[in-house]
Design an enzyme around this catalytic site. Structure first.
Site, PDB file in Angstrom:
ATOM      1  N   ALA A 130       0.912  -1.068  -0.135  1.00  0.00           N
ATOM      2  CA  ALA A 130       0.075   0.024  -0.013  1.00  0.00           C
ATOM      3  C   ALA A 130       0.692   1.338  -0.079  1.00  0.00           C
ATOM      4  CB  ALA A 130      -0.924   0.191   1.093  1.00  0.00           C
ATOM      5  N   THR A 131       1.957   1.260   0.541  1.00  0.00           N
ATOM      6  CA  THR A 131       3.008   2.481   0.744  1.00  0.00           C
ATOM      7  C   THR A 131       3.361   2.770  -0.836  1.00  0.00           C
ATOM      8  OG1 THR A 131       3.810   1.861   2.730  1.00  0.00           O
ATOM      9  CG2 THR A 131       5.281   3.207   1.266  1.00  0.00           C
ATOM     10  N   ASN A 141      -6.114   3.278  10.226  1.00  0.00           N
ATOM     11  CA  ASN A 141      -5.532   2.193  10.965  1.00  0.00           C
ATOM     12  C   ASN A 141      -5.249   2.211  12.445  1.00  0.00           C
ATOM     13  OD1 ASN A 141      -3.893   4.460   9.473  1.00  0.00           O
ATOM     14  ND2 ASN A 141      -2.210   3.352  10.595  1.00  0.00           N
ATOM     15  N   GLN A 179      -6.485  -0.805   5.236  1.00  0.00           N
ATOM     16  CA  GLN A 179      -7.300  -1.512   6.200  1.00  0.00           C
ATOM     17  C   GLN A 179      -8.715  -2.093   6.000  1.00  0.00           C
ATOM     18  OE1 GLN A 179      -5.920  -2.255   9.161  1.00  0.00           O
ATOM     19  NE2 GLN A 179      -3.756  -1.144   9.039  1.00  0.00           N
ATOM     20  N   SER A 226      -3.164  -3.705   0.373  1.00  0.00           N
ATOM     21  CA  SER A 226      -2.133  -4.306   0.714  1.00  0.00           C
ATOM     22  C   SER A 226      -2.548  -5.757   1.227  1.00  0.00           C
ATOM     23  CB  SER A 226      -1.687  -3.708   2.021  1.00  0.00           C
ATOM     24  OG  SER A 226      -0.312  -4.335   2.596  1.00  0.00           O
ATOM     25  N   HIS A 239      -0.583  -7.796   3.343  1.00  0.00           N
ATOM     26  CA  HIS A 239      -0.403  -8.486   4.575  1.00  0.00           C
ATOM     27  C   HIS A 239      -1.427  -7.831   5.727  1.00  0.00           C
ATOM     28  CE1 HIS A 239       1.684  -5.153   6.582  1.00  0.00           C
ATOM     29  NE2 HIS A 239       2.006  -4.498   5.290  1.00  0.00           N
ATOM     30  N   THR A 244      10.061  -6.585 -12.587  1.00  0.00           N
ATOM     31  CA  THR A 244       9.573  -8.213 -12.892  1.00  0.00           C
ATOM     32  C   THR A 244       8.566  -8.509 -11.912  1.00  0.00           C
ATOM     33  OG1 THR A 244      11.477  -8.881 -14.170  1.00  0.00           O
ATOM     34  CG2 THR A 244      10.222 -10.525 -12.862  1.00  0.00           C
ATOM     35  N   CYS A 268       3.552   1.213  11.562  1.00  0.00           N
ATOM     36  CA  CYS A 268       4.143   1.534  10.156  1.00  0.00           C
ATOM     37  C   CYS A 268       4.877   2.656  10.250  1.00  0.00           C
ATOM     38  CB  CYS A 268       3.202   1.398   9.136  1.00  0.00           C
ATOM     39  SG  CYS A 268       2.062  -0.146   9.196  1.00  0.00           S
TER      40      CYS A 268
HETATM   41  C1  LIG Z   1      -3.820   2.809   5.955  1.00  0.00           C
HETATM   42  C2  LIG Z   1      -2.706   2.176   5.765  1.00  0.00           C
HETATM   43  N1  LIG Z   1      -2.088   2.607   4.470  1.00  0.00           N
HETATM   44  C3  LIG Z   1      -0.639   2.037   4.073  1.00  0.00           C
HETATM   45  C4  LIG Z   1      -0.162   1.163   4.987  1.00  0.00           C
HETATM   46  C5  LIG Z   1       1.303   0.563   4.210  1.00  0.00           C
HETATM   47  O1  LIG Z   1       1.066  -0.525   3.802  1.00  0.00           O
HETATM   48  P1  LIG Z   1       2.215  -1.320   3.514  1.00  0.00           P
HETATM   49  O2  LIG Z   1       2.718  -2.049   4.538  1.00  0.00           O
HETATM   50  O3  LIG Z   1       1.470  -2.405   2.391  1.00  0.00           O
HETATM   51  O4  LIG Z   1       3.084  -0.638   2.534  1.00  0.00           O
HETATM   52  C6  LIG Z   1      -0.716   0.650   6.116  1.00  0.00           C
HETATM   53  C7  LIG Z   1       0.251   0.002   6.884  1.00  0.00           C
HETATM   54  O5  LIG Z   1      -0.054  -0.113   8.006  1.00  0.00           O
HETATM   55  C8  LIG Z   1      -1.698   1.526   6.478  1.00  0.00           C
HETATM   56  O6  LIG Z   1      -2.432   1.037   7.486  1.00  0.00           O
END
Ligand SMILES: Cc1ncc(COP(=O)(O)O)c(C=O)c1O
Length: 379
Positions: free
Chosen positions: A70-71, A150, A178, A198, A200, A239, A324
């Protein structure tokens, strides 16, 4: 040890791992190498995963781009739109309680000359709709508001935010890290143009995610932020991480079938925990109803949250907020934006229940925390 930090990350579902395994061993082909069966079978697996992720959010299959999480998806959404539509405008609207993946990307864009409006939230973490709509100008190229917070689990009215953005002809991005796989998300119903996902956070592997990008009515375009082999329709070179993508697809498929039941159980268990915390004056942070069922963020007045977390850390994995953002003693920007002062923000603890959490564990966890709170209060 009881693990109640599922907003930070979730364990890998064993069924997901099983689905991934062959793509780490004998099926190792590169999906871009279509001249032989190795590449072909990898490509088939990636397309199946794409379809599963798309189905989870009501998208067309070709509207899903795979990323590293997600980042990266948030970075690609904000930077990609800002660059692509630079001739149209230089203004982005987001929200004070977003994850750092959005806030820090917005800050980067400000450093490169764009303007960003950070819409405030109320005491429950809900976006102020009047301020949001009032902030839209002819130069606005994106509205970005997260689908579920989150830290406090608040779920804003994403459909309404999307509708407002569209009424003004502005694309709408939501960070659904989330939310996807936990609550119903539908890109059509909710007027979403771009969405970050995301793996995970929904029992898939770490280091993989997706970005939904609307392809019609009307199409949204992004400039890439990485250059190379032109994978993913030239929008995300590199890739593809086939085993991880297969895992994301399987996790999405499982979540689609499981999320309604999980939410029902978690809702009653977190309510019971909150009732127990009421005995020591615990106060709920976040919206009382419009919230993630598996989230509970509680303030224990007069008690330091970090002291609670440290006291229980040999029996219970809980956190003070966003893991995070790495090790930090800063008070949560989310709680501050909701109107808590620094001291109140430091008195807060976050619980996140998960697929394998039992009712017994939640009661035990609440008892452990109650003991810790009483012990610290006596000192
Ligand atoms: C709302 C939100 N956005 C983005 C992220 C980042 O996700 P990733 O760990 O997949 O980069 C998180 C991770 O805690 C999150 O809670």
């Amino acid at each position: 040890m009881i693990y109640l930090d599922h907003h930070s990350t979730t364990p890998l579902d064993p069924v997901v791992l099983e689905e991934m395994m062959p793509y780490m061993t004998e099926r190792f082909g590169n999906p871009s190498s279509m001249d032989h069966s190795y590449g072909h079978e990898a490509s088939v697996a990636v397309e199946e995963a794409r379809a599963r992720v798309a189905d989870l959010v009501g998208a067309r299959h070709d509207e899903i781009i795979f990323t590293s999480g997600a980042t990266e998806s948030d970075n690609l959404a904000l930077v990609g739109v800002a660059r692509r539509y630079a001739d149209r405008g230089d203004h982005i609207i987001t929200c004070a309680t977003e994850h750092k993946a959005v806030l820090d990307t917005a800050a980067y864009l400000e450093r490169t000359g764009r303007r960003v409006t950070y819409v405030p939230v109320d005491g429950f973490g809900m976006v102020d709709m009047d301020i949001l709509e009032g902030a839209i100008t002819p130069q606005t190229v994106l509205v970005s508001v997260m689908a579920a917070n989150n830290e406090v689990g608040t779920i804003p009215d994403i459909g309404m935010i999307g509708e407002v953005a569209h009424r003004h002809g502005v694309p709408f991005h939501t960070d659904a890290a989330q939310a996807a796989g936990h609550i119903h998300m539908d890109v059509e119903e909710m007027h979403i143009d771009i969405m970050s996902i995301s793996a995970h956070k929904m029992y898939g592997p770490k280091g993989v995610g997706a970005l939904y990008v609307r392809s019609m009515r009307p199409a949204v375009r992004l400039d890439p932020i990485m250059y190379g082999g032109g994978q993913e329709g030239n929008q995300r070179s590199g890739t593809l991480n086939v085993p991880a993508i297969v895992g994301l697809g399987k996790a999405a498929q499982i979540a689609q079938g499981a999320m309604a039941d999980e939410a029902r159980w978690h809702c009653s268990w977190t309510k019971q925990m909150m009732d127990m915390f009421g005995g020591v004056g615990g106060v709920l942070n976040g919206h009382p109803e419009s919230r993630l069922a598996h989230n509970l963020n509680v303030r224990f007045p007069g008690v330091d949250g970090k002291a609670i977390i440290n006291t229980v850390s040999d029996r219970l994995a809980i956190s003070a907020g966003s893991a995070c953002t790495t090790e930090t003693v800063e008070p949560s920007h989310v709680l501050l934006a909701m109107g808590l002062d620094e001291e109140e923000a430091h008195q807060s603890v976050r619980f996140g229940l998960g697929r394998y959490t039992t009712h017994e564990e939640t009661v035990r966890a609440a008892e452990i925390v109650l003991d810790a709170v009483r012990g610290i209060s006596r000192q």
